[in-house]
Each structure stands twice: as structure tokens, then as C-alpha cells.
Design an enzyme around this catalytic site. Structure first.
Site, mmCIF file in Angstrom:
data_model
loop_
_atom_site.group_PDB
_atom_site.id
_atom_site.type_symbol
_atom_site.label_atom_id
_atom_site.label_comp_id
_atom_site.label_asym_id
_atom_site.label_seq_id
_atom_site.Cartn_x
_atom_site.Cartn_y
_atom_site.Cartn_z
ATOM 1 N N ASP A 92 38.584 18.642 37.995
ATOM 2 C CA ASP A 92 37.941 19.785 37.346
ATOM 3 C C ASP A 92 37.074 20.458 38.396
ATOM 4 O O ASP A 92 36.529 19.776 39.268
ATOM 5 C CB ASP A 92 37.065 19.343 36.161
ATOM 6 C CG ASP A 92 36.890 20.479 35.149
ATOM 7 O OD1 ASP A 92 37.342 20.320 33.996
ATOM 8 O OD2 ASP A 92 36.316 21.531 35.502
ATOM 9 N N ASP A 105 39.351 22.886 42.397
ATOM 10 C CA ASP A 105 40.205 23.782 41.618
ATOM 11 C C ASP A 105 41.632 23.243 41.678
ATOM 12 O O ASP A 105 42.147 22.990 42.773
ATOM 13 C CB ASP A 105 40.134 25.187 42.238
ATOM 14 C CG ASP A 105 40.838 26.239 41.408
ATOM 15 O OD1 ASP A 105 41.722 25.884 40.594
ATOM 16 O OD2 ASP A 105 40.521 27.424 41.582
ATOM 17 N N ASP A 140 44.322 19.919 29.820
ATOM 18 C CA ASP A 140 43.555 20.619 28.774
ATOM 19 C C ASP A 140 42.861 21.823 29.428
ATOM 20 O O ASP A 140 41.874 22.334 28.922
ATOM 21 C CB ASP A 140 42.523 19.647 28.175
ATOM 22 C CG ASP A 140 41.976 20.123 26.828
ATOM 23 O OD1 ASP A 140 42.568 21.024 26.223
ATOM 24 O OD2 ASP A 140 40.940 19.581 26.394
ATOM 25 N N LYS A 158 47.649 22.342 27.313
ATOM 26 C CA LYS A 158 47.130 23.372 26.426
ATOM 27 C C LYS A 158 47.871 24.689 26.669
ATOM 28 O O LYS A 158 48.138 25.074 27.803
ATOM 29 C CB LYS A 158 45.641 23.580 26.724
ATOM 30 C CG LYS A 158 44.929 24.432 25.661
ATOM 31 C CD LYS A 158 43.644 25.018 26.165
ATOM 32 C CE LYS A 158 42.495 24.076 26.314
ATOM 33 N NZ LYS A 158 41.945 23.622 25.045
HETATM 34 C C1 SAM Z 1 38.639 22.284 27.276
HETATM 35 S S1 SAM Z 1 37.894 21.725 28.747
HETATM 36 C C2 SAM Z 1 38.584 20.104 28.929
HETATM 37 C C3 SAM Z 1 38.017 19.063 28.011
HETATM 38 C C4 SAM Z 1 38.518 17.670 28.368
HETATM 39 N N1 SAM Z 1 39.938 17.507 28.016
HETATM 40 C C5 SAM Z 1 37.754 16.573 27.680
HETATM 41 O O1 SAM Z 1 38.352 15.856 26.892
HETATM 42 O O2 SAM Z 1 36.564 16.414 27.942
HETATM 43 C C6 SAM Z 1 38.789 22.638 29.955
HETATM 44 C C7 SAM Z 1 38.387 22.331 31.387
HETATM 45 O O3 SAM Z 1 39.342 22.942 32.265
HETATM 46 C C8 SAM Z 1 38.661 23.189 33.479
HETATM 47 N N2 SAM Z 1 39.457 24.073 34.323
HETATM 48 C C9 SAM Z 1 39.859 25.333 34.042
HETATM 49 N N3 SAM Z 1 40.534 25.835 35.093
HETATM 50 C C10 SAM Z 1 40.580 24.876 36.040
HETATM 51 C C11 SAM Z 1 41.135 24.803 37.349
HETATM 52 N N4 SAM Z 1 41.779 25.841 37.885
HETATM 53 N N5 SAM Z 1 40.984 23.671 38.051
HETATM 54 C C12 SAM Z 1 40.304 22.625 37.525
HETATM 55 N N6 SAM Z 1 39.760 22.625 36.294
HETATM 56 C C13 SAM Z 1 39.886 23.742 35.558
HETATM 57 C C14 SAM Z 1 37.342 23.775 33.003
HETATM 58 O O4 SAM Z 1 36.366 23.703 34.018
HETATM 59 C C15 SAM Z 1 37.025 22.913 31.788
HETATM 60 O O5 SAM Z 1 36.149 21.878 32.108
#
Ligand code: SAM
Length: 239
Positions: free
Chosen positions: A104, A120, A144, A184
Site C-alpha cells: 500500500d 505504489d 481491494d 475490487k
Molecule cells: C479499501 S482500502 C483497503 C482495505 C483493506 N483491504 C483492509 O482490509 O484493510 C484500499 C487501499 O488501496 C490503496 N491503494 C490505492 N491505490 C494504490 C496503489 N496504486 N498502490 C498501492 N495501494 C493503493 C489505498 O491506499 C487504500 O489503503
């Protein structure tokens, strides 16, 4: 795994509470009110999960059995970490024998048995780092990931769909035969080409909407089960 039932309020906190702070923006007040009255939020606190999202994965697994027997799991977009908590438990991962890799770009508090990359996922180095971190061929790739909201609905939608697509290509590159991919997506958002690609590589491809995913949200999950293996690619390209 036990069925994630929501039986009343067991946290001792009353449901149906109203937020009265008049200085708050109305949208923030509504969000907070919905959050504190959400039985899944309360249950997550009670059961020690870092997020209500845990119940989405538990519900999907209850119905589709994607975690049973998994030895290594990669969790994309993992913060704050409830899916990684579940992944660590089902794989029996420990700090001495790590079987879960999580990524993340947000900071995430350490979890036993989970190697966390604060990076990222779209960084070109992310795939190799994840494979190194998980220590072998993964059986399950979870995503997710949701793009941070810009306020422009169409932009947010397209960015999250892009993440889903990159995650799918990654899963096809790294999964072991028989493995599963869960990501997702949005209602009606999965591109036809992506579905076609997944159907070529997995025995079953479906969309699922667990009850714990808010009904008013267009969020859905794309589930691709039983990876056919990379032999298929080699045959198709003649390599
Ligand atoms: C809905 S949350 C995930 C919740 C997690 N499944 C949990 O159970 O705690 C979505 C996450 O995707 C991450 N995210 C979005 N784009 C991303 C990327 N390009 N690289 C890494 N993480 C990313 C966001 O920072 C966020 O923390």
C-alpha cells in the site's frame, strides 16, 4: 471459517446514534453518523479486525472457498490491514516463515507474518518486490485497491478500474496453477477485454457483491477461480 452474521449490537454501543456537531460539513456528519452506526464497523472492533472490509473477504470466502489451503497470499492495497490479518491466519504465516506480502502506498502498522511494502503498486519495481517478499509462488492474489477520491466520479471510477486491470495482469503472471484472484471493481465497470482475458486463464470468472459491501455503493468484486497455469500462454504464443 464461521459465517459472518451480524446479530444485533454486541459492542455495547447503541446503534442509531446521531452526530450533532453543527460546525461539521453536512457530508462529513453523514459519513460519521453512518460509520458509528454501522454494525460491521462495531463488529470489526469487537473481533479485532482493522477494518470492516474484513467481512467482505470472509463472506466471499465463506461462499466461494478461495482461502482454504492457501499457502501464500499477496494483498494489494492492504492498508489498514484487515485482509492481511485474515491472510496471515489462513496461511499460518509467521515472522520466521513469511507467507503473506502486502502493499500500500499508505503507511500500515506491522502485522505478524506479513511483509509490508509501502509502495505504489503501479511502480515498475512493485511486482518483483512482492514476489520476493512472499517467498514463493502465491495461491491467491487479493486486491481491494481503490484509487484515492478526487471528487470527480468518472475519474475515480476509471482509476480504480485501471488498478483492477493491472492487478489482473499481475495475477496471471505470478499465480500458481489452481490459484485464485479477487479484486475490487465497480458495477458494470469491468471491461469486456479484461473479462475475456480472465476467462482464458481461469476456469470460472464471476462478479460478487457481499452483503457487507454497502448496498448504495457501486463496489463489486471480480472473482477469478482456478488459474489454468502459464502453460496456456506458452502454447498460445508458441514460445
Ligand atoms: C479499501 S482500502 C483497503 C482495505 C483493506 N483491504 C483492509 O482490509 O484493510 C484500499 C487501499 O488501496 C490503496 N491503494 C490505492 N491505490 C494504490 C496503489 N496504486 N498502490 C498501492 N495501494 C493503493 C489505498 O491506499 C487504500 O489503503
Amino acid at each position: 471459517m464461521t459465517k459472518p452474521t451480524i446479530a444485533g449490537n454486541r459492542t455495547g454501543r447503541k446503534l442509531g446514534q446521531r452526530v450533532k456537531n453543527k460546525k461539521m460539513k453536512s457530508s462529513s456528519r453523514q459519513w460519521l453518523q453512518r460509520h458509528i452506526n454501522d454494525p460491521y464497523v462495531q463488529r470489526a472492533q469487537l473481533e479485532g479486525y482493522r477494518a470492516r472490509a474484513a467481512f467482505k473477504l470472509l463472506e466471499i470466502d465463506e461462499k466461494h472457498q478461495i482461502l482454504k489451503g492457501a499457502r501464500r497470499i499477496i494483498d494489494l492495497g492492504a492498508a489498514p490491514g484487515s485482509w492481511s490479518q485474515i491472510a496471515s491466519k489462513v496461511t499460518g504465516s509467521t515472522d520466521d516463515d513469511v507467507r503473506v506480502a502486502a502493499i500500500d502506498f499508505l503507511e500500515m502498522t506491522q502485522l505478524p507474518g506479513v511483509t509490508i511494502l509501502q509502495l505504489d503498486f503501479l511502480d515498475p519495481e512493485a511486482p518483483a518486490k512482492l514476489i520476493e517478499a512472499v517467498g514463493g509462488t502465491p495461491d491467491v492474489v487479493l486486491s481491494d485497491m481503490a484509487s484515492p477520491t478526487t471528487g470527480h466520479h468518472r475519474t475515480d471510477h476509471l482509476r480504480t478500474m485501471h488498478l483492477c486491470e493491472v492487478a489482473a495482469y499481475f495475477a496471471i503472471e505470478v499465480l500458481g496453477e489452481g490459484g485464485h484472484f479477487l479484486a475490487k471493481t465497480f458495477q458494470g465497470g469491468t471491461e469486456k477485454e479484461l473479462l475475456t482475458l480472465l476467462k482464458q486463464h481461469f476456469k470460472q470468472v464471476i462478479h460478487v457483491k457481499p452483503a457487507s459491501s454497502r448496498a448504495e455503493s457501486v463496489e463489486m468484486f471480480l472473482l477469478a477461480k482456478h488459474f489454468k497455469g502459464r502453460k496456456l500462454q506458452t502454447e498460445a504464443t508458441g514460445a
